[in-house]
Design a protein around this motif. Sequence first.
Motif, PDB file in Angstrom:
ATOM      1  N   GLU A  72       0.813  -1.212   0.000  1.00  0.00           N
ATOM      2  CA  GLU A  72       0.000   0.000   0.000  1.00  0.00           C
ATOM      3  C   GLU A  72       0.849   1.265   0.000  1.00  0.00           C
ATOM      4  OE1 GLU A  72      -4.137   1.245   2.021  1.00  0.00           O
ATOM      5  OE2 GLU A  72      -2.561   0.763   3.460  1.00  0.00           O
ATOM      6  N   ILE A  82       0.658  -0.580  -4.968  1.00  0.00           N
ATOM      7  CA  ILE A  82      -0.534   0.152  -5.385  1.00  0.00           C
ATOM      8  C   ILE A  82      -0.211   1.532  -5.945  1.00  0.00           C
ATOM      9  CG2 ILE A  82      -2.692   1.181  -4.542  1.00  0.00           C
ATOM     10  CD1 ILE A  82      -3.001  -1.274  -2.725  1.00  0.00           C
ATOM     11  N   PRO A  83       0.672   2.326  -5.328  1.00  0.00           N
ATOM     12  CA  PRO A  83       0.990   3.635  -5.922  1.00  0.00           C
ATOM     13  C   PRO A  83       1.537   3.526  -7.345  1.00  0.00           C
ATOM     14  CG  PRO A  83       1.751   3.563  -3.651  1.00  0.00           C
ATOM     15  CD  PRO A  83       1.331   2.170  -4.003  1.00  0.00           C
ATOM     16  N   ARG A  86      -1.149   2.668  -9.897  1.00  0.00           N
ATOM     17  CA  ARG A  86      -1.924   3.860 -10.277  1.00  0.00           C
ATOM     18  C   ARG A  86      -1.114   4.740 -11.219  1.00  0.00           C
ATOM     19  NH1 ARG A  86      -6.522   3.767  -7.635  1.00  0.00           N
ATOM     20  NH2 ARG A  86      -6.730   3.007  -5.497  1.00  0.00           N
ATOM     21  N   PHE A 126      -6.671  -4.647   1.599  1.00  0.00           N
ATOM     22  CA  PHE A 126      -6.396  -3.383   0.911  1.00  0.00           C
ATOM     23  C   PHE A 126      -7.556  -3.035  -0.018  1.00  0.00           C
ATOM     24  CE2 PHE A 126      -2.218  -5.130   1.995  1.00  0.00           C
ATOM     25  CZ  PHE A 126      -1.704  -4.074   2.728  1.00  0.00           C
ATOM     26  N   GLU A 128      -9.348  -0.494  -0.263  1.00  0.00           N
ATOM     27  CA  GLU A 128      -9.394   0.858  -0.825  1.00  0.00           C
ATOM     28  C   GLU A 128      -8.651   0.953  -2.151  1.00  0.00           C
ATOM     29  OE1 GLU A 128     -11.177   3.526   0.324  1.00  0.00           O
ATOM     30  OE2 GLU A 128     -12.032   1.928   1.555  1.00  0.00           O
ATOM     31  N   GLY A 129      -7.768  -0.011  -2.405  1.00  0.00           N
ATOM     32  CA  GLY A 129      -7.003   0.036  -3.648  1.00  0.00           C
ATOM     33  C   GLY A 129      -7.298  -1.100  -4.599  1.00  0.00           C
ATOM     34  N   LEU A 130      -7.695  -2.264  -4.044  1.00  0.00           N
ATOM     35  CA  LEU A 130      -7.865  -3.471  -4.846  1.00  0.00           C
ATOM     36  C   LEU A 130      -9.287  -4.006  -4.716  1.00  0.00           C
ATOM     37  CD1 LEU A 130      -4.583  -5.319  -3.764  1.00  0.00           C
ATOM     38  CD2 LEU A 130      -4.873  -3.837  -5.766  1.00  0.00           C
ATOM     39  N   ARG A 147     -10.903   1.399  -8.135  1.00  0.00           N
ATOM     40  CA  ARG A 147     -10.102   0.295  -7.612  1.00  0.00           C
ATOM     41  C   ARG A 147      -9.391  -0.416  -8.755  1.00  0.00           C
ATOM     42  NH1 ARG A 147     -12.671   2.728  -4.188  1.00  0.00           N
ATOM     43  NH2 ARG A 147     -13.432   1.882  -2.186  1.00  0.00           N
TER      44      ARG A 147
END
Length: 359
Positions: A72, A82-83, A86, A126, A128-130, A147
């Motif tokens: 994360e 994750i960053p 994106r 996670f 919020e991201g996946l 997501r």
Amino acid sequence: MADLEDEPQAATVAVGSLDDVAPPPRQPPSEPADPAAGSLERARELLAAHPIADGGSGLALALREAPLYDIEDGERLLETDIPRLRDGGVGAQFWSLHVRGELTGDRAVTATLDQLDLVRSLVADFAEGLRLAMSAGDMADARNCGRIAVLLGPVAGPALGDSLATLRAYHALGVRSVTISGTRWTQRTGLTPFGQEVIREMNRLGVLVDLSGCTLETMRSTLVAAKAPVVISHHPEPVPDDVLRQLRANRGVCMVACTGASIRETADRLDHVRETAGPQSVALTGAYDTGSPHAPGLADVSCFPRLIAELLDRDWPQPDIETLTWTNVSRMLRDAEFVSRAMQARRPASTARPTPLDA
């Protein structure tokens, strides 16, 4: 008259040579626009609307072996977090569930289930991201909610244990792709009778048949037997043109890995697949965290925009890039789901088992 003399006097020039007239001051030349920077910005804008559906990530196995890695906040121990997903415009990824090759039989099945459990837990942690995706609709929902969709697969064929019941169990847990190479029923001469039954059952379930690593005869015979689109996600060698043409007729997808010595090398391979199989049969696989070598310009998942910028510089039409990044993978999943619904309406679950012909 003093007042008149205080007025500024207009400059007068004697009639004569033009050389007597001072030239206007030179303006410094403007800096030329950097075309590469312009293409990169266009690539980022395009990926914001049509993100990458990455056909192959090795992150699941890498995280099993590096359990303290922070996906994360972002680190550089691995090639994915994750960053950087994106930053790279990634909207979906297939997370490979392949395990170490030395594991066979029940050990391979157990290790695959452990890895699958790790991925499902990670996605839940996670959220919020996946987001876990089991269909093309789930992929679109994840993208619309901001997501990154995680698709489970491929599972390695040997981890089926020659059991169609195990295949169905994987499907129930969310697996949507299986690599069929390395099994007793995919031989150098093509599919065995049981292998043909495995393909039919995968089509009935809506599990993608992945031909990566298969012999050419197995590729050709599978493309004849398959009722749903097949995928080649990470084949180690260039796929022959006749197989690419078969893939086009099958509405399948050949994914080009972002590996090699340079971005141009990857783009050259994309050019060839697009020209031979058609723009509706080409997609991308990052092959990050698999141990495969990547060009300096494609060092991690954040680098996808650089590859898209290269394609823009090669005058790829925007619709072809949109199909490359997202649409082809989504369409392939939808087609497989359509075939699955049709087959389940007329075909029960198979109870076939290997025979001596499959040895």
